[in-house]
Design a protein around this motif. Sequence first.
Motif, PDB file in Angstrom:
ATOM      1  N   ALA A  89      49.979  16.819   9.368  1.00 52.30           N
ATOM      2  CA  ALA A  89      48.475  16.718   9.568  1.00 52.30           C
ATOM      3  C   ALA A  89      48.316  17.930  10.783  1.00 52.30           C
ATOM      4  O   ALA A  89      49.325  18.494  11.393  1.00 52.30           O
ATOM      5  CB  ALA A  89      48.135  15.228  10.383  1.00 52.30           C
TER       6      ALA A  89
ATOM      7  N   ALA B  22      43.217  12.946   1.506  1.00 54.55           N
ATOM      8  CA  ALA B  22      43.024  11.623   1.665  1.00 54.55           C
ATOM      9  C   ALA B  22      44.154  10.817   2.225  1.00 54.55           C
ATOM     10  O   ALA B  22      43.937   9.774   2.888  1.00 54.55           O
ATOM     11  CB  ALA B  22      43.097  10.981  -0.046  1.00 54.55           C
ATOM     12  N   LEU B  23      45.538  11.132   1.901  1.00 52.73           N
ATOM     13  CA  LEU B  23      46.512  10.339   2.752  1.00 52.73           C
ATOM     14  C   LEU B  23      46.504  10.900   4.250  1.00 52.73           C
ATOM     15  O   LEU B  23      47.161  10.033   4.893  1.00 52.73           O
ATOM     16  CB  LEU B  23      47.823  10.920   1.875  1.00 52.73           C
ATOM     17  N   LEU B  24      46.204  12.086   4.509  1.00 51.67           N
ATOM     18  CA  LEU B  24      46.147  12.500   5.910  1.00 51.67           C
ATOM     19  C   LEU B  24      44.978  12.013   6.719  1.00 51.67           C
ATOM     20  O   LEU B  24      44.829  12.414   7.977  1.00 51.67           O
ATOM     21  CB  LEU B  24      46.628  13.894   6.132  1.00 51.67           C
ATOM     22  N   HIS B  25      43.941  11.665   5.981  1.00 50.70           N
ATOM     23  CA  HIS B  25      42.445  11.429   6.528  1.00 50.70           C
ATOM     24  C   HIS B  25      41.923  12.610   7.233  1.00 50.70           C
ATOM     25  O   HIS B  25      41.463  12.789   8.326  1.00 50.70           O
ATOM     26  CB  HIS B  25      42.573  10.413   7.702  1.00 50.70           C
ATOM     27  N   ILE B  26      41.960  13.682   6.421  1.00 51.95           N
ATOM     28  CA  ILE B  26      41.299  14.966   6.741  1.00 51.95           C
ATOM     29  C   ILE B  26      40.515  15.587   5.609  1.00 51.95           C
ATOM     30  O   ILE B  26      40.445  14.868   4.583  1.00 51.95           O
ATOM     31  CB  ILE B  26      42.463  15.866   7.171  1.00 51.95           C
ATOM     32  N   ASP B  27      39.823  16.690   6.049  1.00 52.81           N
ATOM     33  CA  ASP B  27      38.928  17.207   5.028  1.00 52.81           C
ATOM     34  C   ASP B  27      39.847  18.024   3.752  1.00 52.81           C
ATOM     35  O   ASP B  27      40.804  18.670   4.518  1.00 52.81           O
ATOM     36  CB  ASP B  27      37.845  18.080   5.529  1.00 52.81           C
TER      37      ASP B  27
ATOM     38  N   LYS C  27      54.003   4.714  -0.470  1.00 56.64           N
ATOM     39  CA  LYS C  27      53.095   4.783  -1.282  1.00 56.64           C
ATOM     40  C   LYS C  27      53.560   4.754  -3.028  1.00 56.64           C
ATOM     41  O   LYS C  27      52.792   4.177  -3.819  1.00 56.64           O
ATOM     42  CB  LYS C  27      52.155   5.902  -1.173  1.00 56.64           C
TER      43      LYS C  27
ATOM     44  N   SER D  42      53.343   7.811  10.254  1.00 54.82           N
ATOM     45  CA  SER D  42      51.917   7.818  11.240  1.00 54.82           C
ATOM     46  C   SER D  42      52.683   7.758  12.675  1.00 54.82           C
ATOM     47  O   SER D  42      53.755   7.132  13.023  1.00 54.82           O
ATOM     48  CB  SER D  42      51.066   6.556  11.072  1.00 54.82           C
TER      49      SER D  42
ATOM     50  N   ARG E 280      47.822   6.986  13.258  1.00 54.40           N
ATOM     51  CA  ARG E 280      47.233   8.207  12.574  1.00 54.40           C
ATOM     52  C   ARG E 280      48.209   8.778  11.914  1.00 54.40           C
ATOM     53  O   ARG E 280      49.502   8.933  12.178  1.00 54.40           O
ATOM     54  CB  ARG E 280      46.524   9.225  13.722  1.00 54.40           C
ATOM     55  N   PRO E 281      47.858   9.275  10.412  1.00 56.53           N
ATOM     56  CA  PRO E 281      48.768   9.788   9.766  1.00 56.53           C
ATOM     57  C   PRO E 281      49.391  11.079  10.033  1.00 56.53           C
ATOM     58  O   PRO E 281      48.385  12.167  10.699  1.00 56.53           O
ATOM     59  CB  PRO E 281      47.910  10.148   8.424  1.00 56.53           C
TER      60      PRO E 281
END
Length: 222
Positions: free
Chosen positions: A213, A181-186, A91, A122, A126-127
């Motif tokens: 994660a 945002a990077l881990l796709h979680i809240d 990134k 990942s 999935r991250p």
Amino acid sequence: MHEEVLERIRERRWKPGDAIPREDELAREFGCARGTVNRALRALAEAGILDRRRRAGTRVALHPGGKATLDIPIIRREVEARGQTYSYALKIREDAVPPSAIREAMGLRRDDPTQRVLSVHSADGRPLAIEDRWINLAIVPMAAKADFTRISANEWLVTHASYTHGDIAFSAQAASDAEAALLHIDPCVPVFVIDRTTWYKADAVTTVRLTYAPGYRIHTRL
């Protein structure tokens, strides 16, 4: 004898996978009995530093590390060992001045050459983990030319950089907006964090913050 062998491994005079001299050769070099050499090499093999096989000789372990301590894992291999498909995305990569807290942790001055590498590992698409790392280029100058688009800094440093000891801390924290945002979680979801600094004698090699994660488990042996 024991400490000299360790020093050669740490300084990469004997690299992972290299065959080391025979016991009789080492006994002559160090001016000691072959039995003394045998005991030292056996102890290092039991600690996971050397790989000794009958008729195949003695080699430096591919991933030397004490069995009674936590070694530095290669994330790609952790993922693949679970039968999952590994992927990696770089990134950020930049030469920059670290924040004051990082400089203090690494014992650096503002003008010391450092590079930041931020990437995401990942598993099965999935991250899994964010690797936010600072590298001391004065100690590992080769890292400046490493292709971190093809290999993670985690894997490159484990296989290329010497270190003698490290500091490590584990914690559970609430994910920041950027981490979420990077881990796709809240945001604010609990995540597992490893903060680790590795040293070569008195000099910091690298410091890294690994943010995993939810659901990640760390495993080691005693």
